[in-house]
Scaffold this active site. Sequence first.
Site, PDB file in Angstrom:
ATOM      1  N   MET A  42       0.939  -1.245   0.054  1.00 48.34           N
ATOM      2  CA  MET A  42       0.075  -0.150  -0.080  1.00 48.34           C
ATOM      3  C   MET A  42       0.811   1.362  -0.031  1.00 48.34           C
ATOM      4  SD  MET A  42      -3.272  -0.731   2.265  1.00 48.34           S
ATOM      5  CE  MET A  42      -4.363  -2.231   1.584  1.00 48.34           C
ATOM      6  N   SER A  43       0.547   2.502   0.819  1.00 46.86           N
ATOM      7  CA  SER A  43       1.405   3.637   0.935  1.00 46.86           C
ATOM      8  C   SER A  43       2.879   3.460   1.342  1.00 46.86           C
ATOM      9  CB  SER A  43       0.383   4.587   1.404  1.00 46.86           C
ATOM     10  OG  SER A  43      -0.779   4.654   0.619  1.00 46.86           O
TER      11      SER A  43
END
Length: 187
Positions: free
Chosen positions: A145-146
């Site tokens: 993800m981020s």
Amino acid sequence: MSGPSRPSRPSGQSSPSGPSGPDLRRTRRSAAELGLMEGAPPFEPGRAVTLANWEEPPYNRWGFQHVRDLIPTARIRHDHSAVWHLPTEPVDLSGVRLSSAGRELTVAEMLEETYTDAFLVVHRGRVVTEQYFNGMEPDTTHLLMSVSKSVTSTVVGILAGRGVIDTSARIETIVPELAGSSFDGAT
């Protein structure tokens, strides 16, 4: 990587476990213990990981390590000869206390409660702890993800501040492996 959009829920409201399925979040922890995606389809109610539930507990226990089985992905290869092997200096961090959401807990409790699959701490250039859970191993592919954006922007900021890279240069001149990808030509 962003997944399919999902409706928001009021804070504290948990995700449904599936049509008439058991509440798996309160029983066992690993994807194997939960019986997620085990055996041949069709899966028992509450045991199938789908596009509708793969990001939610407990289904993310399987989904985050099997993203390629659920949605299209692209692998960016790296040069194995350029891997930087860090020295290790093991430290037991399990009893270290921290505060989260107004309560105090240990690192071990936090890892258990947050369904963590991997935990790595680097301090002063040395790996002080590296732990894997839920069947994950050092070479297991896992959704980041981020985290990728945060780490990359931090490293680029440091390198740009030191004058090592030019932030106006095309990305493929900095990371040749991105030539020909959708990033080709970006600055």
